[in-house]
Design an enzyme around this catalytic site. Structure first.
Site, short mmCIF file in Angstrom:
data_model
loop_
_atom_site.label_atom_id
_atom_site.label_comp_id
_atom_site.label_asym_id
_atom_site.label_seq_id
_atom_site.Cartn_x
_atom_site.Cartn_y
_atom_site.Cartn_z
N SER B 390 0.77 -1.24 0.00
CA SER B 390 0.00 0.00 0.00
C SER B 390 0.81 1.30 0.00
O SER B 390 0.21 2.37 -0.12
CB SER B 390 -0.94 0.03 1.20
N VAL B 391 2.11 1.23 0.19
CA VAL B 391 2.89 2.49 0.18
C VAL B 391 2.67 3.30 -1.08
O VAL B 391 2.81 4.51 -1.08
CB VAL B 391 4.41 2.28 0.35
#
Lengths: 401, 688
Positions: B390-391
């Site tokens: 998800s970064v």
């Protein structure tokens, strides 16, 4: 009394060929100067003085040889020819066993005797002996066969080949191809003058030209080289031809010597760099490459003068032959002329890239005792002609017969 | 004095009748041949000397001078605080400069003489070198040659080769200790090129050896007492994986580049950078060799030596890396990895300045899960491709804003499980659809909504989602998403000044994989390097400028006393591209990243880092990954601090942790920030 003595001397003087002496003396001076230049610029082991002095000593020895030979008249020469020939063959055979190992390692040829620092190359003194023998064989043959026919000419050629064969075989064994060529040149010259019919000479010229052309064509192709290798030519001979055809291509290995020589001579220009001014290092320039010194220091003018001196020398020899009108002498002088001509043409030719490299010195100029002695003996033979010419002046014929 | 010849001729005349002699004509003919041949000689002579004389003269003059070169000290490498990372250790050395056309026999004499005073290692002496040495003595050569058979007609070279192989087969051939020593010296001398300097012994030369050789220098032309240098690492070798190595004099130039380097003026035994910084900055570090113009006369004696150029030590590199922080970072990464176990394949972290691209620290540890063995590998940050999770959502949201599918004022969507073609994909907090909530862009980042990102991806591709229907979206979706990601540095080379960087890995973009276009939107498809993540976060932090990271801050000279000298050139931030976003759009994304740590939503994902001071903005990542068929979790994190005016970016990744791993990434980030504010920068220098 006194008047008589003067006349005596004048007569002796006129029997000495001053023209030839002048030429040889000039060449000797050029040679000594060139050796001095080579020795000065090269970091060789021997000192400058010893190089020049030893050459001088060889000149003295050669001069003594000339004086001795001048005492022989044609009859004596005629008689001594087979003896000298036999002695020469003996030496050529002996050198195969007693050759100098050090020279062999350096040159790959078994052509030198060495006693201490003194070296001697028997093939050099073999040349005059061979000339004498050939002259005798041709004279004898022509006397027995006063009329030249194709058949008798072939017999003559056969005889000359037989006399040449031992020399050629021995030189092949010594691995000295260059010297062998000199002998072939002598045979060729004598054959020409011996009066062999043009019906043989003209096709022979054509064949020689054809063979030469074919050989060149073979050498320049890979397939041809394989064929030549089978016949017995060696790789170094190919690389010499390569070097000759493309001097500037591979200047690091085989071509180095030739390219350096061409650079030295070329950079001499018209007037040369001046005496003892050298910018280009040429390997072994004290002997085989001596012309590079002359070409560099004295330029085009110096080179022409040198060639003119040789031309003058040969002219004198032809003159003597015409003056003496002796057939035996004519063949001898032809042999000597061919010997000098071949040396000069091959040596200068290879230095300037006209001919492939071979180990042939420049007559009277290059450092090297045996070659000098051989050539001076040749001069001695010519001088003895003039010397004895007067003595049978009144018994001679008016034309060569 | 009766002429024998006339008698014979006369008789002939009588018997054969008169016949005109051929001799005069033939002699004249011969004479003409002589004249022609001599004319040919003069012709060629004229060609050489008159026509081409000046060309040859020019050729002769041009080859007269040669340049002799001497090595100089290589540039050093310093860290950002001026600490020496790579220095040069000077050794007393004995060198040999070969003259022009030096004979092997004279080198043999010098080697023997030098052998009396100098002891060198003979371990690398080959039998061939021993024999070459032995046979250089002409007497020995002759002695060996006399033992040979079948040498007839062989050339000198062939004969020598024969002697060589004879001795090779001769088991009784052995050099004495003294001879071996001299043979080793001779071998080094022979290997040298004319007019270039080679070291006979470059380390461990005793003072007695120096003294004795010094006394006899004049007897050994070409031999010199000098200095050689070798690389040393006064602060340890921990950064060697970034700095790289140089080739040694012994190994010579790298064989794959030897011709290229020779063309650039290197000698075969020069030191040259072989990897990483040493290679990348070779032209700076190598310095300029001292040059001496040597005039060589025709007889190969050196007539004149003119010092043309004194030589210049290579320039120094000052790195952006703080070596103290770097080693702290490395040990933090290492201990994080030590606690991971399982299938963990490594831990990597990058700390950089978002405004300049300067890398302050880069550390990595590789782990082999089957052996459990770990190795330091700082370069894993630029060459390990990792599915980050998800970064990447910050880039996804930014892309959607730029594309216009959402706007700062209208970005609210409902987080709900997405069902396409029988496959359900959802956010971490809403697997069943029981927690459907409305989130705007910032909120979606805060709670790390996968659903929101997937809906953005479908909107960008122009696909109308209806639950349960087949995903007939165009494969252009891949290009659109990746296009925006790349603007931030994800999936492209970052442009760092180190060789060997990876561009990341892209999954297949075929229609068969169209479902993965949704995974791509929340970072579960393509793989990126940690350096790319750091660049992406820097781009957001600095307001939309993608800057190439760099580890070299400046190139500096050397002071007269050997210290770090004046700055010769500074590495300016290299802008790769700028992001075309409005301030409102940028602020929305930043707000989301701030809320990840400091937001009020109960589902916020970075609450564990709220205690970090100064305050940070961040995005965490959790990717579902597999290692050899086993399900694993890859944790990642991208962050910057202080949130208000960013000074530092921390990016990290921990691939293939156990499925229950949750906060390892945040724990490590906390420690990294603590170390940063303690070692690199004081918090008092910034206003929070």
């Amino acid at each position: 009394m006194a008047k008589n003595a003067t006349e005596q001397r004048t007569e002796t003087d006129s029997r000495i060929d001053w023209g030839i002496i002048f030429c040889v003396l000039m060449l000797a001076l050029i040679g000594l100067a060139s050796i001095y230049v080579a020795a000065t610029h090269d970091s060789s082991a021997t000192s400058i003085t010893s190089a020049v002095v030893s050459q001088l000593v060889w000149y003295v020895i050669g001069t003594v040889a000339i004086i001795i030979i001048m005492q022989f008249d044609s009859e004596q020469l005629w008689k001594v020819a087979p003896v000298l020939y036999g002695l020469g063959i003996f030496l050529l055979a002996a050198v195969l066993i007693f050759y100098s190992r050090a020279y062999y390692i350096n040159t790959g040829a078994r052509s030198w005797f060495a006693i201490g620092s003194l070296t001697f190359q028997p093939s050099e003194v073999m040349k005059p002996a061979f000339i004498l023998m050939l002259a005798r064989v041709v004279t004898e043959h022509n006397n027995q066969n006063p009329l030249h026919t194709v058949r008798t000419d072939w017999v003559l050629i056969g005889k000359l080949i037989l006399w040449t064969l031992p020399v050629a075989v021995l030189l092949k064994l010594q691995n000295d191809f260059g010297t062998m060529l000199v002998f072939f040149a002598i045979v060729g010259g004598v054959l020409l003058v011996s009066g062999i019919t043009w019906k043989i000479i003209a096709p022979a010229f054509a064949i020689v030209g054809g063979v030469g052309g074919t050989a060149l064509a073979l050498v320049t192709t890979d397939a041809g080289r394989k064929i030549l290798e089978k016949i017995g030519f060696q790789a170094y001979q190919f690389s010499r031809v390569d070097t000759w055809l493309h001097p500037s291509q591979d200047t690091s290995n085989n071509g180095y010597q030739l390219w350096q020589s061409m650079k030295a001579i070329g950079s001499g220009g018209i007037f040369g760099t001046g005496f003892n001014v050298s910018h280009v290092y040429v390997p072994v320039r004290e002997s085989d490459m001596i012309f590079s010194v002359i070409g560099e220091n004295f330029g085009f003018i110096g080179g022409c003068i040198l060639i003119f001196l040789y031309f003058l020398l040969i002219y004198q020899m032809v003159r003597v032959t015409f003056d003496t009108k002796n057939v035996f002498y004519a063949y001898i002088s032809t042999g000597v002329i061919m010997m000098i001509l071949f040396h000069v043409f091959e040596n200068i030719g290879m230095s300037i890239g006209l001919l492939p490299l071979t180990g042939i010195p420049l007559p009277f100029v290059s450092q090297g005792g045996s070659a000098l002695i051989g050539n001076l003996i040749g001069i001695g033979l010519i001088m003895s002609m003039r010397y004895h010419y007067k003595s049978y002046m009144f018994s001679r014929n008016d034309a060569f017969k | 004095m009766k002429n024998f010849y006339n008698r014979v001729s006369n008789r002939n005349q009588r018997s054969g009748g008169p016949q005109r002699s051929q001799i005069p004509f033939r002699l004249n003919f011969l004479f003409i041949i002589v004249a022609l041949l001599f004319a040919a000689l003069i012709g060629q002579l004229a060609y050489l000397q008159v026509m081409y004389g000046s060309k040859f003269k020019a050729e002769v003059n041009s080859t007269d001078t040669t340049i002799e070169t001497t090595n100089v000290q290589r540039g050093m490498v310093y860290d950002s605080t001026g600490k020496v990372l790579v220095g040069n250790k000077a050794h007393q050395a004995i060198s040999y400069t070969k003259g022009v056309n030096v004979l092997s026999t004279s080198m043999y004499d010098i080697a023997n003489k030098l052998g009396n005073y100098l002891t060198v290692s003979t371990s690398s002496l080959t039998p061939r070198q021993s024999i070459d040495y032995y046979l250089t003595d002409q007497k020995r050569l002759k002695a060996v040659e006399s033992k040979l058979s079948g040498t007839k007609g062989l050339s000198t070279t062939a004969l020598y080769n024969k002697a060589l192989s004879y001795l090779e087969d001769d088991s009784s051939f052995k050099l004495t200790k003294t001879q071996k020593n001299a043979a080793a010296i001779f071998a080094k001398m022979s290997g040298a090129y004319a007019l270039s300097t080679t070291y006979i012994k470059d380390s461990g030369v005793s003072s007695q050896e120096i003294a004795e050789i010094g006394e006899h220098l004049s007897e050994m032309p070409g031999v010199q007492v000098g200095t050689s240098w070798s690389r040393n690492y006064p602060n340890g070798k921990s950064m060697n994986s970034i700095i790289g190595t140089v080739s040694s004099e012994k190994t010579g130039l790298p064989s794959d580049k030897v011709n290229e380097l020779l063309a650039q003026g290197y000698s075969r035994n020069d030191s040259v950078g072989q990897s990483y910084l040493e290679q990348e900055y070779e032209s700076v570090l190598r310095g300029t060799k001292a040059e001496k113009q040597v005039e060589v006369a025709g007889n190969n004696t050196v007539t004149k030596e003119v010092k043309k150029y004194g030589g210049q030590k290579g320039d120094n590199l000052q790195l952006t890396i703080n070596s103290k922080f770097q080693s702290q970072l490395q040990s933090l990464v290492k201990s994080a990895e030590a606690g991971a176990g399982g299938n963990s394949t490594g831990t990597y972290a990058v700390v950089m300045n978002p405004n300049t691209g300067g890398v302050i620290g880069m550390a990595g540890v590789d782990r082999n899960p089957s052996t459990g063995k770990t190795t330091d590998n700082a370069l894993g940050t630029i060459n390990s491709d990792i599915v980050m999770g998800s970064v990447v959502k910050g880039a996804m949201v930014s892309g959607a804003l730029m594309k216009g599918v959402i706007t700062p004022t209208n970005s609210t969507l409902t987080d709900m499980p997405i069902t396409v073609g029988g496959v359900k994909k959802s956010s971490w907090f809403n697997h069943g659809g029981g927690s459907n909530i409305a989130v705007n862009a910032a909120g979606a980042l805060e709670v790390s909504s996968n659903s929101y990102m997937m809906q953005l991806a479908m909107k960008e591709a122009g696909f109308n989602y209806s639950s349960g229907a087949a995903l007939t979206m165009s494969t252009k979706a891949f290009d659109i998403e990746r296009g925006y990601f790349k603007q931030f540095g994800l999936g492209v080379k970052t442009g760092i000044d180190l060789p060997g960087e990876s561009a990341g890995l892209e999954g297949s973009s075929s229609f068969a994989h169209i479902g993965n276009a949704l995974d791509l939107s929340f970072g579960n498809y393509d793989a990126y390097t940690v350096m790319q993540v750091a660049q992406y976060m820097s781009t957001i932090a600095n307001g939309g400028t993608r800057i190439a990271p760099h580890v070299v801050q400046s190139i500096r000279g050397t002071t007269s006393n050997g210290q770090l000298g004046a700055v010769k050139s500074t590495v300016e931030p290299k802008v790769l591209n700028t992001i075309d976003m409005t301030t409102a759009q940028k602020n929305l994304v930043k707000e989301g990243l701030y809320d990840v740590v400091h937001g009020s939503n109960t589902y916020k994902t970075g609450g564990a880092m709220s205690s970090i001071t100064p305050k940070i903005s961040a995005k965490t990542g959790t990717a579902q990954t597999y290692y050899k068929g086993n399900e694993t979790v890859t944790l990642s994190l991208a962050s910057f601090a202080p949130s208000t005016h960013p000074q530092v970016v921390v990016a990290l990744a921990m691939p293939n942790l156990g499925v229950n791993a949750e906060s390892n990434n945040m724990t490590l980030a906390k420690k990294i920030y603590a170390a940063y504010w303690k070692t690199v920068q004081s918090t008092s220098t910034i206003n929070q």
